[in-house]
Motif scaffolding. Structure first.
Motif, PDB file in Angstrom:
ATOM      1  N   TYR A   1       0.828  -1.191   0.000  1.00  0.00           N
ATOM      2  CA  TYR A   1       0.000   0.000   0.000  1.00  0.00           C
ATOM      3  C   TYR A   1       0.871   1.252   0.000  1.00  0.00           C
ATOM      4  CZ  TYR A   1       0.625   0.245   5.122  1.00  0.00           C
ATOM      5  OH  TYR A   1       1.144   0.309   6.388  1.00  0.00           O
ATOM      6  N   ILE A   2       0.313   2.321  -0.562  1.00  0.00           N
ATOM      7  CA  ILE A   2       0.970   3.628  -0.609  1.00  0.00           C
ATOM      8  C   ILE A   2      -0.042   4.657  -0.120  1.00  0.00           C
ATOM      9  CG2 ILE A   2       2.028   5.373  -2.087  1.00  0.00           C
ATOM     10  CD1 ILE A   2       2.763   3.085  -4.026  1.00  0.00           C
ATOM     11  N   VAL A   3       0.373   5.454   0.853  1.00  0.00           N
ATOM     12  CA  VAL A   3      -0.498   6.494   1.402  1.00  0.00           C
ATOM     13  C   VAL A   3       0.173   7.833   1.150  1.00  0.00           C
ATOM     14  CG1 VAL A   3      -1.611   7.363   3.490  1.00  0.00           C
ATOM     15  CG2 VAL A   3      -1.269   4.904   3.210  1.00  0.00           C
ATOM     16  N   THR A   4      -0.587   8.792   0.660  1.00  0.00           N
ATOM     17  CA  THR A   4      -0.031  10.126   0.430  1.00  0.00           C
ATOM     18  C   THR A   4      -0.570  11.092   1.481  1.00  0.00           C
ATOM     19  OG1 THR A   4      -1.796  10.645  -1.135  1.00  0.00           O
ATOM     20  CG2 THR A   4       0.232   9.775  -2.044  1.00  0.00           C
TER      21      THR A   4
ATOM     22  N   HIS B   1       4.508   0.815   2.377  1.00  0.00           N
ATOM     23  CA  HIS B   1       4.734  -0.351   3.242  1.00  0.00           C
ATOM     24  C   HIS B   1       5.079  -1.557   2.371  1.00  0.00           C
ATOM     25  CE1 HIS B   1       3.497  -3.977   5.472  1.00  0.00           C
ATOM     26  NE2 HIS B   1       4.150  -3.352   6.443  1.00  0.00           N
ATOM     27  N   TYR B   2       6.101  -2.333   2.809  1.00  0.00           N
ATOM     28  CA  TYR B   2       6.550  -3.503   2.072  1.00  0.00           C
ATOM     29  C   TYR B   2       6.251  -4.763   2.886  1.00  0.00           C
ATOM     30  CZ  TYR B   2       8.961  -0.029  -0.698  1.00  0.00           C
ATOM     31  OH  TYR B   2       9.235   1.050  -1.486  1.00  0.00           O
ATOM     32  N   PRO B   3       5.403  -5.666   2.366  1.00  0.00           N
ATOM     33  CA  PRO B   3       4.996  -6.839   3.145  1.00  0.00           C
ATOM     34  C   PRO B   3       6.081  -7.904   3.300  1.00  0.00           C
ATOM     35  CG  PRO B   3       4.060  -6.955   0.946  1.00  0.00           C
ATOM     36  CD  PRO B   3       4.751  -5.619   1.056  1.00  0.00           C
ATOM     37  N   ASP B   4       7.083  -7.942   2.379  1.00  0.00           N
ATOM     38  CA  ASP B   4       8.085  -9.010   2.456  1.00  0.00           C
ATOM     39  C   ASP B   4       8.939  -8.903   3.715  1.00  0.00           C
ATOM     40  OD1 ASP B   4       9.219  -6.681   1.325  1.00  0.00           O
ATOM     41  OD2 ASP B   4      10.880  -7.836   0.503  1.00  0.00           O
ATOM     42  N   ASP B   5       9.262  -7.681   4.154  1.00  0.00           N
ATOM     43  CA  ASP B   5      10.046  -7.511   5.384  1.00  0.00           C
ATOM     44  C   ASP B   5       9.336  -6.612   6.400  1.00  0.00           C
ATOM     45  OD1 ASP B   5      10.330  -5.089   4.105  1.00  0.00           O
ATOM     46  OD2 ASP B   5      12.518  -5.122   4.057  1.00  0.00           O
ATOM     47  N   ASP B   6       8.091  -6.223   6.099  1.00  0.00           N
ATOM     48  CA  ASP B   6       7.250  -5.424   7.002  1.00  0.00           C
ATOM     49  C   ASP B   6       7.900  -4.089   7.377  1.00  0.00           C
ATOM     50  OD1 ASP B   6       4.870  -4.967   8.316  1.00  0.00           O
ATOM     51  OD2 ASP B   6       5.531  -5.878  10.185  1.00  0.00           O
ATOM     52  N   THR B   7       8.627  -3.485   6.413  1.00  0.00           N
ATOM     53  CA  THR B   7       9.248  -2.186   6.649  1.00  0.00           C
ATOM     54  C   THR B   7       8.459  -1.107   5.906  1.00  0.00           C
ATOM     55  OG1 THR B   7      10.756  -2.454   4.776  1.00  0.00           O
ATOM     56  CG2 THR B   7      11.550  -3.166   6.962  1.00  0.00           C
TER      57      THR B   7
END
Length: 196
Positions: free
Chosen positions: A45-48, A72-78
């Motif tokens: 997801y991308i939030v502006t 947000h990146y789900p592969d490493d939750d960063t």
């Protein structure tokens, strides 16, 4: 002696075949390739124009974190942030604002790495002007009110100027420790003021 010699040759061949069979089994078993996207580093997801708020145990606002974009990146939750603006709020101390071009937040949110044009501003008080520090990068631990960098740092407050390499910052104690190569030009509050 002859019996051992005649038995040794077939045993050697048998062990060699067993070893070769094991090696072929391991070599030919390929890991299953998954096509579900879990190993890609794409944002889910991308939030502006977002703002996050942290509240302490008593319900008071501890800090706010604004950004123009949050990914947000789900592969490493960063999480990556563009133009982050982190503001520490404490009614007993000067407001501290940290800004930069980019930031990377760990999966637990306990560490935020700021990159590019990092600026630290401690608001002015009735007695002291604002303190401004600049550095290329800064690692922040928001819940601990601490930060550090190993990069060059320039700190100004009024006409005073301090520069050095490496900074240990503790917002609770209001301390800023330069680690090396420190030099300063300090304005004396007690020196007579001269007019041009």
């Amino acid at each position: 002696m002859k019996q051992w010699g005649s038995a040794l040759f077939p045993l050697t061949i048998l062990f060699a075949l067993a070893g070769l069979t094991f090696w072929l089994r391991v070599a030919t078993e390929l890991p299953e390739i998954r096509h579900d996207g879990k190993h890609r580093h794409d944002p889910d997801y991308i939030v502006t124009s977002a703002q996050l708020r942290k509240i302490d145990e008593t319900g008071k606002l501890k800090y706010t974190l604004k950004a123009t974009d949050i990914k947000h990146y789900p592969d490493d939750d960063t999480t990556d942030l563009s133009q982050p603006d982190l503001v520490f709020l404490n009614p007993k101390k000067s407001t501290l604002t940290l800004t930069s071009d980019l930031a990377h937040m760990s999966k637990d949110g306990e560490q935020v790495d700021l990159y590019g044009n990092v600026r630290i501003v401690r608001a002015a008080t009735a007695k002291d002007p604002a303190m401004i520090a600049t550095t290329p990068e800064l690692t922040v631990f928001p819940d601990e009110d601490k930060a550090f960098t190993k990069s060059p740092v320039l700190i100004t407050q009024g006409k005073s100027l301090i520069k050095g390499v490496g900074l240990q910052m503790d917002n609770r104690a209001q301390t800023y420790i330069l680690e090396s190569n420190a030099s300063a030009v300090l304005e004396s509050k007690h020196a007579p003021k001269t007019t041009p």
